[in-house]
Design an enzyme around this catalytic site. Structure first.
Site, PDB file in Angstrom:
ATOM      1  N   CYS A   9     -27.731  92.433  29.733  1.00 35.50           N
ATOM      2  CA  CYS A   9     -26.956  91.830  28.657  1.00 35.50           C
ATOM      3  C   CYS A   9     -25.823  91.007  29.240  1.00 35.50           C
ATOM      4  O   CYS A   9     -25.651  90.924  30.443  1.00 35.50           O
ATOM      5  CB  CYS A   9     -26.416  92.876  27.707  1.00 35.50           C
TER       6      CYS A   9
ATOM      7  N   CYS B 114     -23.583  91.995  32.060  1.00 35.34           N
ATOM      8  CA  CYS B 114     -24.104  91.929  33.427  1.00 35.34           C
ATOM      9  C   CYS B 114     -23.773  90.576  34.016  1.00 35.34           C
ATOM     10  O   CYS B 114     -23.329  90.462  35.160  1.00 35.34           O
ATOM     11  CB  CYS B 114     -25.619  92.104  33.423  1.00 35.34           C
TER      12      CYS B 114
ATOM     13  N   CYS C 253     -50.233  88.220  71.803  1.00 30.00           N
ATOM     14  CA  CYS C 253     -49.873  89.621  71.926  1.00 30.00           C
ATOM     15  C   CYS C 253     -48.786  89.970  70.925  1.00 30.00           C
ATOM     16  O   CYS C 253     -48.305  89.111  70.204  1.00 30.00           O
ATOM     17  CB  CYS C 253     -49.369  89.906  73.334  1.00 30.00           C
TER      18      CYS C 253
ATOM     19  N   CYS D 163     -45.653  87.906  70.877  1.00 26.74           N
ATOM     20  CA  CYS D 163     -45.643  86.644  70.141  1.00 26.74           C
ATOM     21  C   CYS D 163     -45.125  86.876  68.729  1.00 26.74           C
ATOM     22  O   CYS D 163     -44.349  86.093  68.190  1.00 26.74           O
ATOM     23  CB  CYS D 163     -47.044  86.058  70.050  1.00 26.74           C
TER      24      CYS D 163
ATOM     25  N   ASP E  63     -23.955  49.284  24.507  1.00 25.64           N
ATOM     26  CA  ASP E  63     -23.811  48.097  25.322  1.00 25.64           C
ATOM     27  C   ASP E  63     -24.868  47.105  24.827  1.00 25.64           C
ATOM     28  O   ASP E  63     -25.925  47.512  24.380  1.00 25.64           O
ATOM     29  CB  ASP E  63     -24.067  48.474  26.793  1.00 25.64           C
TER      30      ASP E  63
ATOM     31  N   ASP F 281     -26.687  51.398  30.337  1.00 23.11           N
ATOM     32  CA  ASP F 281     -27.786  51.466  31.299  1.00 23.11           C
ATOM     33  C   ASP F 281     -27.521  52.417  32.469  1.00 23.11           C
ATOM     34  O   ASP F 281     -28.363  52.605  33.324  1.00 23.11           O
ATOM     35  CB  ASP F 281     -28.162  50.081  31.815  1.00 23.11           C
TER      36      ASP F 281
ATOM     37  N   ASP G  92     -22.560  50.464  33.351  1.00 27.30           N
ATOM     38  CA  ASP G  92     -21.707  51.061  32.333  1.00 27.30           C
ATOM     39  C   ASP G  92     -21.194  52.439  32.726  1.00 27.30           C
ATOM     40  O   ASP G  92     -20.641  53.148  31.894  1.00 27.30           O
ATOM     41  CB  ASP G  92     -22.488  51.173  31.016  1.00 27.30           C
TER      42      ASP G  92
END
Lengths: 65, 806
Positions: free
Chosen positions: B18, B21, B86, B89, B493, B692, B696
């Site tokens: 809730c 939390c 091995c 690695c 505009d 745009d 602007d």
């Protein structure tokens, strides 16, 4: 024949490839470079025309010059 | 000041029940040094945390979440690894992975040659996990992978299943208790003992989750929903147990084991319904997240190979067959097809794709085979950006929620005090019986419901945001939702928003001797070499009409006048009045028409052919198809619509008249647009700005709601509170309506949540008893409490039915 006001060459207004208008009046040029130079500051060349001392100084390129 | 940049990570969190939390986690995180902001969304079960990695590690953050009693849900992936010789690695790989941030656990199984990695996808991507393995000297063997991305969904399913089992157990034990209670088949003492045996498992096994929740709460010095349930049911159980085993101490008293078990059952039922409904509210969001293609077919070394989408790199050539999903963003290099972009734009009509066109990941290739070059992958794709924006939106809170947040913070302690005081008042002041007072105490504890308060906003936002995203409308903040509700003014505009933003030919008016198409042809020849946008519009129109546009032999652009060309011995002039005057041409025959066009805000150009006026051609930026519709609908919704533009008054007025706006702000410099918005706000208006998103941006930021209109897939995601993916202004209307509908849901939910508590708590406390002579049975209290949060969540999910009115 008229003068190219930038480089002072003689240009035939009937066959001129490059022309522009300033203050309602046509001006003719030998090449594109002269036209551009003129359009950038027309007043300078109009007053220069009366003094007639411009000489071949435009460095405009093109085979006309 | 800190040097390092802040990081933002999303954590999927499990174990929240809730709103308390969520608050607890937020509080705990806020205490941490290095965490600048933490927002927890209960409904989405996510935390969005801004932190400084120089000051705090992600492990510390997670430890804090765990400390608070919750857990971070991790992604798990199993990879096939080759080259291990091995056991050593295996250790190398484990170590290499263990050192990476974002990886919690890496376990290599040498025998099966697999490594299973537990990681947080917001911090480390799958490709970089693979790269780490490769860098340590081993190969990752590609295979069809199990879909690992819906871990959160899996967790939800598991949670629901768990709740179902608990509920079934609880109900199975409650039914015999009820029969024993009502039928009393045995002598009272044995009857009570039998009920005790049935009720105790419910209380402590089924109810264990509530005890755990309470314990977690107490450890964080908070009380939560679980605290109330535990107090209420334990009281009933303890009392009944005491009566059962020491009947002499409570002469004539009855037990109420049924109450405790029924409360448990009802609350579990509520939780179950809640979980199901929450799943439904996030459906749209999960749908978007699930849109991603899983694999991609790419061409490497001249061969087609299928690889996981995470491994596609910028520059890869991707092949998509008809009927397949486009995996990532890119530019078409080969082929032609129609692509269904509905998932991104909401537009159902497929879009044609040719060489050079952009394609977007997650869209569906329909008709033809496409090859394209990947330009954006992983987190940079349009879809990934949309998803992260939606995630951000989910954790944002509408300002109205703050009241509920404050209330729920004090809620549980207040309820415990209320319950205690009412019980004491009944017993000592009103002289009621012990059992009466006890019933009051339990009822108050059980009926109170902080969950409804906590869920009111996030559930509605989740549905609203999801619904928007389905339709190509991205809502980015809760503030925007709230502002949409009070919105008074919408400012558009002009250029590029209301209008197409590029001029087109609107009228052609030939003089007596010419045809329309001739005018267009001459004008197009004249403009063929022009770089002017007006010229481009003329050439475009001529081509559209199938008119041949020849190259002129001579071309002269005359600044401030027009263009003069010669073609096949014909001299063509196209330009303004001054141009014709300089050529001594009389324009009186067309002057009237020219003025009309100019009044309409268009740019009219005169055409002369061989020293004769041939006609007029006018060009203008035209309205987008749906601009006028959108404006009209907004006005019908009671909003004032304003147009703002840098254009001159005449052009602005002409467009304004066509689109039907109320007010026009013309000759506004781009830099002054934000100031104009501010001026409107100072008139006391709540303003939305539609633009745009690039030019602007300041105005969008200044407005109460900034609405950025994208074009196709070129989304300006950064700016604007709301982003429209489609270039269709009707979506402005839809966005505002949807925001309003969402806000309305939030308000309804908050109202019901508050109203419910305000009415039912006094009822449970017995405040109406003197008048009505009924006491609120704790069992009904449990039913009411369970239903209240279910109501809120279901009410929010009703928003899924939202339909725009336009």
């Amino acid at each position: 024949m008229v003068k190219d006001l930038v480089c002072n060459m003689d240009v035939d207004e009937k066959t001129a490839k490059y022309k522009t208008i300033y203050q309602g009046k046509y001006y003719y040029f030998c090449a594109a470079g002269c036209k551009k130079t003129f359009e950038a500051d027309p007043q300078k060349y109009i007053s220069g025309a009366s003094s007639g001392k411009m000489g071949h100084s435009c460095g405009c390129g093109g085979d006309h010059c | 000041m800190t040097q390092e940049k802040n990081k933002r990570s999303t954590f999927n969190i499990g174990g929240m029940s809730c709103i308390n939390c969520a608050h607890t986690i937020e509080k705990e995180l806020a205490k941490l040094n290095g965490v600048t902001q933490a927002t927890v969304n209960l409904a989405a079960e996510q935390a969005l945390i801004d932190y400084n990695p120089a000051l705090i590690s992600q492990k510390t953050i997670e430890a804090a979440i765990t400390q608070a009693g919750y857990h971070v849900i991790h992604e798990k992936i199993s990879l096939q690894v080759g080259g291990m010789l091995c056991v050593n690695c295996a250790k190398t790989i484990e170590k290499a992975l263990g050192n990476r941030e974002g990886i919690y656990n890496a376990a290599v199984n040498f025998a099966s040659e697999t490594v299973s990695v537990e990681y947080n996808p917001s911090q480390i991507s799958l490709p970089s996990i693979k790269k780490t393995i490769q860098d340590s000297g081993y190969q990752v063997i590609e295979q069809q992978q199990k879909n690992s991305e819906d871990t959160a969904g899996e967790e939800r399913k598991r949670h629901i299943r768990h709740l179902k089992i608990l509920l079934a157990t609880s109900v199975a034990l409650t039914i015999p208790i009820l029969s024993l209670m009502w039928l009393s088949p045995l002598p009272m003492e044995q009857n009570n003992i039998l009920m005790f045996l049935l009720a105790t498992p419910v209380q402590f096994i089924v109810g264990w989750t509530f005890y755990v929740g309470t314990y977690k709460g107490l450890r964080n010095k908070t009380a939560n929903m679980d605290t109330l349930i535990v107090m209420g049911t334990s009281t009933a159980w303890i009392y009944s147990t005491a009566v059962t085993f020491a009947p002499a101490t409570f002469p004539g008293a009855g037990v109420f084991f049924d109450t405790a078990t029924m409360i448990m059952s009802f609350i579990l039922l509520g939780k179950l319904l809640d979980a199901v409904a929450k799943g439904r509210t996030s459906e749209a969001i999960r749908k978007i997240m699930g849109l991603r293609a899983k694999t991609a077919r790419i061409v490497r070394n001249g061969e087609e190979q299928e690889i996981p989408v995470e491994d596609v790199q910028v520059g890869d050539i991707v092949v998509v067959r008809p009927g397949e999903k486009i995996p990532v963003d890119g530019t078409v290099t080969e082929g032609y097809s129609a692509v269904d972009e509905k998932v991104i734009t909401g537009e159902s009509i497929p879009v044609e794709k040719n060489i050079g066109d952009q394609v977007v990941g997650a869209t569906m290739n329909k008709t033809g085979m496409l090859k394209f070059k990947a330009t954006k992958v992983g987190k940079d794709t349009v879809l990934a950006q949309i998803i992260s924006m939606v995630e951000d939106a989910l954790t944002s809170k509408a300002p109205v929620q703050r009241l509920a947040d404050i209330a729920s913070g004090y809620f549980v302690p207040a309820i415990i005090i209320t319950a205690t005081l009412s019980a004491l008042a009944w017993y000592f002041i009103a002289g009621a019986s012990f059992i009466f007072s006890l019933t009051v105490f339990i009822a108050v504890l059980i009926v109170a419901c902080p969950c409804a308060l906590g869920l009111a906003t996030p559930t509605a936002i989740m549905v609203g945001v999801g619904k928007g995203a389905e339709n190509g409308i991205l809502i980015k903040s809760g503030e925007a939702l709230e502002a949409a509700y009070k919105l008074q003014t919408v400012v558009f505009d002009k250029t590029g928003t209301l209008t197409k933003g590029e001029p087109e030919v609107t009228d052609i008016a030939p003089s007596a001797l010419f045809e329309e198409d001739q005018i267009l042809q001459f004008a197009a020849i004249a403009e063929k070499n022009s770089e002017h946008p007006l010229g481009a519009a003329i050439v475009k129109r001529a081509k559209e009409k199938g008119i041949q546009v020849d190259e002129p032999e001579l071309f002269n652009a005359i600044p401030g006048y027009g263009v003069e060309v010669e073609h096949k011995g014909t001299r063509i002039l196209l330009g303004n009045r001054k141009f014709m005057e300089a050529n001594n041409l009389d324009i009186s025959s067309v002057e009237g028409k020219m003025v009309v066009f100019e009044e309409e805000g268009k740019t009219a150009m005169l055409l002369a052919v061989d020293n004769q006026i041939a006609g007029l051609i006018s060009v203008a930026d035209t309205l987008k198809e749906h601009s006028a519709d959108a404006v009209k609908t907004l006005q019908q919704m009671g909003l004032e619509v304003i147009m703002i533009t840098g254009d001159n008054q005449r052009t602005a007025k002409a467009i304004a008249a066509q689109v039907g706006v109320d007010r026009v702000f013309a000759e506004v410099l781009p830099s002054d647009k934000a100031a104009e918005i501010k001026r409107l706000q100072s008139e006391g208006k709540i303003v939305a700005m539609v633009g745009d998103g690039i030019n602007d941006a300041p105005a969008l930021a200044q407005a109460n709601i900034g609405i950025a209109v994208g074009s196709g897939t070129d989304v300006a995601i950064e700016t604007g509170d709301i982003v429209l993916i489609k270039n269709d202004l009707r979506d402005v209307v839809v966005a505002i309506q949807l925001s309003r509908a969402t806000m309305k849901k939030i308000r309804q939910n908050l109202f019901w949540a508050f109203f419910y508590n305000i009415v039912l708590i006094p009822l449970a406390a017995g405040a109406f008893y003197p008048i009505l002579h009924v006491l609120f049975d704790p069992v009904y209290a449990a039913a009411a409490m369970a239903s209240s949060s279910v109501t809120v969540v279901s009410n929010a999910s009703l928003l899924r039915r939202f339909k725009p009115k336009i």
